[in-house]
Enzyme design. Structure first.
Site, mmCIF file in Angstrom:
data_model
loop_
_atom_site.group_PDB
_atom_site.id
_atom_site.type_symbol
_atom_site.label_atom_id
_atom_site.label_comp_id
_atom_site.label_asym_id
_atom_site.label_seq_id
_atom_site.Cartn_x
_atom_site.Cartn_y
_atom_site.Cartn_z
ATOM 1 C CG ASP A 30 -23.761 5.451 108.365
ATOM 2 O OD1 ASP A 30 -24.752 6.115 108.731
ATOM 3 O OD2 ASP A 30 -23.559 4.284 108.723
ATOM 4 C CE LYS A 79 -31.654 3.502 112.807
ATOM 5 N NZ LYS A 79 -31.025 3.083 111.569
#
EC number: 3.11.1.1
Length: 264
Positions: free
Chosen positions: A9, A50
């Site tokens: 990540d 998001k």
């Protein structure tokens, strides 16, 4: 069993210690509408695409109730998209300041490459956001072999598609020859759903949610309690292993390879 690739990540794992870049922006876009959300609430969906993060916040019962109190109705898709547009605008302006590699990451990556291990990456950021972060991180010495964003696949985490795309690009198969390393619950689910060894990193993570200064100054007993809470959360959500810092990752790799472990 040989580990051939590690998929990392970004924010909270390899850059942006504590994953603070998006946090205040999420809080700000709700505050602007008279709806206060807590740091803990803002962090909970971290790791998702998001716009999905914004949507997940609006679906939290307490936030939904507060929104209904202010507006007389629950948030709509129009509200979600309006907030996301504001989120993007603010985040783009601050991202270059949140792309510094976490201490020790560059050295670990170099060591993995010496072992012939390929370096991939996935993220909850969009491609446009990652163009900013990846460019700045590269200037500071961190550049994985491949990067996949949710824009590049049908869906982001917890779906495994970003990991699969890394596997195809890096030419690694089967999936149990790869490790997914991340700092959120959604990272753990992504790795497990992809059939990969899955490792949660604790210090610097979004789940721990502390700055380097807070970690250094905190009472050791209190810090240990917080670390164990995060460790348990990772394990409960699928982590095969947890590490406190990235420097422990090679020990995990050696353990998997020497013990000829099988993913369960």
């Amino acid at each position: 069993m040989k580990i051939e690739a590690v998929i990392f990540d970004w924010a909270g794992t390899t850059v942006d210690y504590g994953c603070f870049a998006p946090l205040e922006v999420f809080m700000k876009i709700f505050h602007k509408r008279g709806v206060e959300i807590t740091v803990e609430e803002a962090r909970k969906p971290m790791g998702l695409l998001k716009i999905d993060h914004v949507r997940a916040l609006t679906e939290m019962p307490r936030i939904a109730d507060e929104w209904k109190r202010v507006f007389g109705q629950l948030p709509t898709e129009v509200d979600i998209h309006e907030m996301y547009e504001e989120f993007e605008e603010i985040l783009f302006s601050i991202l270059p300041s949140y792309a510094t590699p976490i201490e020790g990451v560059k050295e670990v990556i170099a060591s993995l490459r010496e072992r012939g291990i390929k370096i991939g990456s996935t993220t909850g950021y969009t491609r446009e956001m990652m163009d900013i972060v990846a460019k700045e991180a590269a200037l500071q010495g961190y550049k994985p072999d491949f990067l996949v964003t949710p824009d590049d696949v049908p869906a982001g985490r917890p779906y495994p598609w970003m990991c699969y795309k890394n596997a195809m690009e890096l030419d690694v198969y089967p999936m149990n020859h790869m490790i997914k390393v991340g700092d959120t619950v959604s990272d753990m689910k992504e790795g497990r759903n992809a059939g990969m060894w899955t490792v949660g990193v604790i210090l610097g993570s979004s789940e721990l949610g502390l700055t380097e200064e807070e970690v250094e100054s905190m009472d050791s007993v209190e810090l240990r309690e917080k670390i164990e809470v995060v460790r348990n959360r990772f394990v409960e959500n699928g982590a095969h292993f947890t590490i406190e810092t990235m420097q422990e990752l090679e020990n995990i790799i050696e353990h998997i390879e020497k013990q000829e472990l099988i993913i369960s």
